[in-house]
Write a protein that holds these residues in place. Structure first.
Motif, PDB file in Angstrom:
ATOM      1  N   LYS A 116      19.434 -18.157   1.267  1.00 20.04           N
ATOM      2  CA  LYS A 116      19.298 -19.617   1.239  1.00 20.04           C
ATOM      3  C   LYS A 116      17.831 -19.947   0.987  1.00 20.04           C
ATOM      4  O   LYS A 116      16.957 -19.152   1.330  1.00 20.04           O
ATOM      5  N   PRO A 117      17.522 -21.133   0.430  1.00 23.46           N
ATOM      6  CA  PRO A 117      16.107 -21.527   0.372  1.00 23.46           C
ATOM      7  C   PRO A 117      15.538 -21.549   1.794  1.00 23.46           C
ATOM      8  O   PRO A 117      16.226 -21.970   2.728  1.00 23.46           O
ATOM      9  N   THR A 118      14.327 -21.062   1.950  1.00 20.97           N
ATOM     10  CA  THR A 118      13.771 -20.988   3.302  1.00 20.97           C
ATOM     11  C   THR A 118      13.123 -22.322   3.698  1.00 20.97           C
ATOM     12  O   THR A 118      12.665 -23.076   2.845  1.00 20.97           O
ATOM     13  N   THR A 119      13.096 -22.578   4.994  1.00 23.23           N
ATOM     14  CA  THR A 119      12.540 -23.838   5.514  1.00 23.23           C
ATOM     15  C   THR A 119      11.084 -23.997   5.096  1.00 23.23           C
ATOM     16  O   THR A 119      10.627 -25.104   4.826  1.00 23.23           O
ATOM     17  N   ILE A 120      10.347 -22.887   5.085  1.00 22.92           N
ATOM     18  CA  ILE A 120       8.964 -22.949   4.599  1.00 22.92           C
ATOM     19  C   ILE A 120       8.773 -21.852   3.540  1.00 22.92           C
ATOM     20  O   ILE A 120       9.532 -20.877   3.502  1.00 22.92           O
ATOM     21  N   GLU A 121       7.753 -22.035   2.724  1.00 20.41           N
ATOM     22  CA  GLU A 121       7.427 -21.059   1.673  1.00 20.41           C
ATOM     23  C   GLU A 121       7.016 -19.713   2.320  1.00 20.41           C
ATOM     24  O   GLU A 121       6.253 -19.715   3.288  1.00 20.41           O
ATOM     25  N   THR A 122       7.540 -18.591   1.787  1.00 23.25           N
ATOM     26  CA  THR A 122       7.267 -17.315   2.465  1.00 23.25           C
ATOM     27  C   THR A 122       6.472 -16.301   1.629  1.00 23.25           C
ATOM     28  O   THR A 122       6.263 -15.170   2.081  1.00 23.25           O
ATOM     29  N   MET A 123       6.036 -16.712   0.440  1.00 23.95           N
ATOM     30  CA  MET A 123       5.327 -15.752  -0.432  1.00 23.95           C
ATOM     31  C   MET A 123       4.127 -15.092   0.274  1.00 23.95           C
ATOM     32  O   MET A 123       3.862 -13.897   0.096  1.00 23.95           O
ATOM     33  N   ALA A 124       3.398 -15.883   1.051  1.00 22.33           N
ATOM     34  CA  ALA A 124       2.181 -15.357   1.706  1.00 22.33           C
ATOM     35  C   ALA A 124       2.511 -14.271   2.727  1.00 22.33           C
ATOM     36  O   ALA A 124       1.626 -13.541   3.170  1.00 22.33           O
ATOM     37  N   PHE A 125       3.794 -14.178   3.113  1.00 24.20           N
ATOM     38  CA  PHE A 125       4.202 -13.181   4.112  1.00 24.20           C
ATOM     39  C   PHE A 125       4.860 -11.955   3.458  1.00 24.20           C
ATOM     40  O   PHE A 125       5.432 -11.116   4.151  1.00 24.20           O
ATOM     41  N   SER A 126       4.814 -11.906   2.134  1.00 22.65           N
ATOM     42  CA  SER A 126       5.529 -10.849   1.412  1.00 22.65           C
ATOM     43  C   SER A 126       5.168  -9.453   1.943  1.00 22.65           C
ATOM     44  O   SER A 126       3.990  -9.100   2.031  1.00 22.65           O
ATOM     45  N   PRO A 127       6.165  -8.626   2.277  1.00 21.17           N
ATOM     46  CA  PRO A 127       5.853  -7.297   2.816  1.00 21.17           C
ATOM     47  C   PRO A 127       5.299  -6.328   1.784  1.00 21.17           C
ATOM     48  O   PRO A 127       4.820  -5.263   2.152  1.00 21.17           O
ATOM     49  N   HIS A 128       5.395  -6.662   0.487  1.00 20.01           N
ATOM     50  CA  HIS A 128       4.796  -5.717  -0.471  1.00 20.01           C
ATOM     51  C   HIS A 128       3.507  -6.243  -1.085  1.00 20.01           C
ATOM     52  O   HIS A 128       3.107  -5.817  -2.165  1.00 20.01           O
ATOM     53  N   ARG A 129       2.825  -7.154  -0.391  1.00 20.08           N
ATOM     54  CA  ARG A 129       1.602  -7.718  -0.980  1.00 20.08           C
ATOM     55  C   ARG A 129       0.452  -6.706  -1.050  1.00 20.08           C
ATOM     56  O   ARG A 129      -0.517  -6.935  -1.749  1.00 20.08           O
ATOM     57  N   PHE A 130       0.537  -5.606  -0.295  1.00 21.20           N
ATOM     58  CA  PHE A 130      -0.549  -4.594  -0.363  1.00 21.20           C
ATOM     59  C   PHE A 130      -0.143  -3.350  -1.154  1.00 21.20           C
ATOM     60  O   PHE A 130      -0.900  -2.412  -1.217  1.00 21.20           O
ATOM     61  N   SER A 131       1.108  -3.340  -1.670  1.00 23.39           N
ATOM     62  CA  SER A 131       1.521  -2.088  -2.316  1.00 23.39           C
ATOM     63  C   SER A 131       1.305  -2.172  -3.817  1.00 23.39           C
ATOM     64  O   SER A 131       1.042  -3.211  -4.355  1.00 23.39           O
TER      65      SER A 131
END
Ligand SMILES: Cc1cc2nc3c(=O)[nH]c(=O)nc-3n(C[C@H](O)[C@H](O)[C@H](O)COP(=O)(O)OP(=O)(O)OC[C@H]3O[C@@H](n4cnc5c(N)ncnc54)[C@H](O)[C@@H]3O)c2cc1C
Length: 415
Positions: free
Chosen positions: A400-415
């Motif tokens: 579902k669309p999330t209540t808030i934007e979640t890109m900044a929490f992406s678990p692969h942002r350091f890989s």
């Protein structure tokens, strides 16, 4: 309905379980301990939208280097050659810029405000069985320079819609009716609240059991079975558990478990301590962060907890007594007439905060596998953002669309 396995029964894992069972899934929580202690139990219990700036912030590295020179400062890195720590440190340094902090604080604020609102829903659902106190939290300072910085932060907080009251020393004292306060001033964040996290964890655990969530306790996940870009089972010592979806929420051990999947998730345990007093005749009326000394206080009725410090010394159970004593000494500077006995330093509680290199949590699906999600790395804000994290994980798994934007929490942002 899917079968969902959650690895880690800390506050993040249990909050995910809360929302996922509400969605009608078959939920299994696996923990290698028995959900009676750990980082989610002896912390300060703040649910604090006021903490919208991530840990990786400008100035923190210089300040950290100065603190390193003192054995009783609130920050310590155990000197050692460790490649994971070096790599983590480089990422932290890259993220401690004004631009990154400003970008990330918008998302952190969204998560914290969502979580603060949801904590009231939890209170209504579980009954206020975990002593939620909705009065706010002080940022108290002794130095005028710190005060200037705190006032700037209060302005930013107001832009985010948070309510603050800026007070001089006398006004702070008027709020604190039972105890003398020795400060230059303070900012009261009215939207913050605090809870007894130990009670919260025990209540939530028993609530989830009653709702049919299955717990495998004293069971460590030591491996995974995979097939066709999917993880199909977790391997425990004596059995394996199959599932449709996997949520990894094992706190400061996120990096180790991810290695078993061939995934790099940078994480350092940030050890902190707390000490407890009970049966106080006079007590603080408000929780407070003693900003110049990076020490926090949490009063509930007649008990009082004092906590803080950030030690990057790996998962080491050694208690550095000087740093625990520093918490007690800091407290005495701000509340000079509340005569608390010197704590038994060897009995101090400690927990490992799961600290990511940008101070932002990992929430969301990982592209390495079709059925893998992460919920963790909340550093100093696991209590403050647990409920929102659980809701986001439920929305993500529902696609579902999330209540808030979640890109900044992406678990692969350091890989
Ligand atoms: C002194 C101190 C004060 C704090 N104060 C606050 C505060 O006021 N407000 C706030 O928001 N946050 C605070 N925090 C931070 C907060 O406590 C953490 O962010 C939070 O507890 C992290 O929760 P978690 O569920 O991610 O991890 P944890 O609570 O560490 O849970 C992880 C679980 O995973 C299990 N596990 C690990 N590996 C495995 C495996 N292989 N198999 C099975 N199980 C496994 C562990 O046994 C553990 O139970 C504080 C922390 C400290 C140390």
């Amino acid at each position: 309905m899917s079968k969902i396995v959650i690895v880690g029964g800390g506050i993040i894992g249990l909050s995910c379980a809360y929302f996922l069972q509400k969605d009608g899934h078959e939920v299994v929580v696996i923990d290698r301990d028995n959900i009676t202690d750990g980082c989610s139990f002896g912390n300060m219990g703040y649910v604090s939208p006021s903490h919208f700036n991530p840990l990786a912030a400008p100035g923190i590295i210089n300040q950290g280097l100065k603190w390193m020179l003192s054995s009783s400062s609130p920050f310590y890195i155990k000197p050692r050659f460790n490649l994971d720590l070096l790599r983590w440190g480089m990422s932290f340094w890259e993220n401690a810029t004004t631009q990154k902090m400003e970008e990330n604080s918008i998302h952190l604020n969204n998560l914290l405000q969502l979580s603060r609102a949801l904590m009231t829903d939890f209170k209504n659902d579980l009954g206020n069985s975990f002593d939620m106190v909705e009065k706010g939290c002080w940022m108290l300072y002794k130095q005028e320079k710190t005060g200037d910085h705190e006032k700037q932060l209060a302005e930013k907080a107001n832009k985010f819609g948070l309510k603050t009251i800026i007070c001089n020393a006398q006004q702070v004292q008027e709020y604190e009716t039972q105890v003398e306060v020795d400060v230059a001033g303070g900012v009261l964040y009215l939207d913050d609240c605090h809870i007894n996290t130990r009670k919260f964890m025990l209540e939530l655990h028993s609530y989830l059991q009653n709702k049919g969530v299955k717990f495998y306790l004293n069971n460590e996940v030591v491996g995974f079975e995979k097939s066709n870009k999917k993880i199909t089972a977790v391997i425990l010592k004596n059995e394996k558990v199959e599932f449709d979806e996997l949520v990894i929420s094992n706190g400061s051990w996120l990096q180790q478990i991810s290695k078993l999947l061939g995934i790099y998730i940078p994480m350092q345990p940030g050890k902190g301590y707390s000490i407890m007093y009970d049966n106080l005749e006079n007590n603080l009326q408000f929780p407070s962060i003693l900003v110049d000394d990076r020490t926090a206080t949490t009063p509930i009725d007649k008990w009082l907890r004092i906590g803080g410090t950030m030690e990057l010394s790996g998962h080491s159970d050694t208690i550095l007594s000087k740093r625990v004593l520093a918490l007690y000494n800091a407290f005495k500077k701000y509340y000079p007439t509340l005569n608390l006995p010197t704590p038994d330093l060897k009995k101090a509680w400690f927990g490992y905060r799961p600290v990511s290199p940008d101070g932002m949590p990992y929430i969301g699906r990982h592209k390495g596998f079709k059925n893998l999600s992460y919920a963790g790395g909340h550093a100093m804000l696991g209590v403050s953002s647990a409920t929102g994290t659980g809701k986001l994980i439920s929305e993500i798994l529902k696609e579902k669309p999330t209540t808030i934007e979640t890109m900044a929490f992406s678990p692969h942002r350091f890989s």
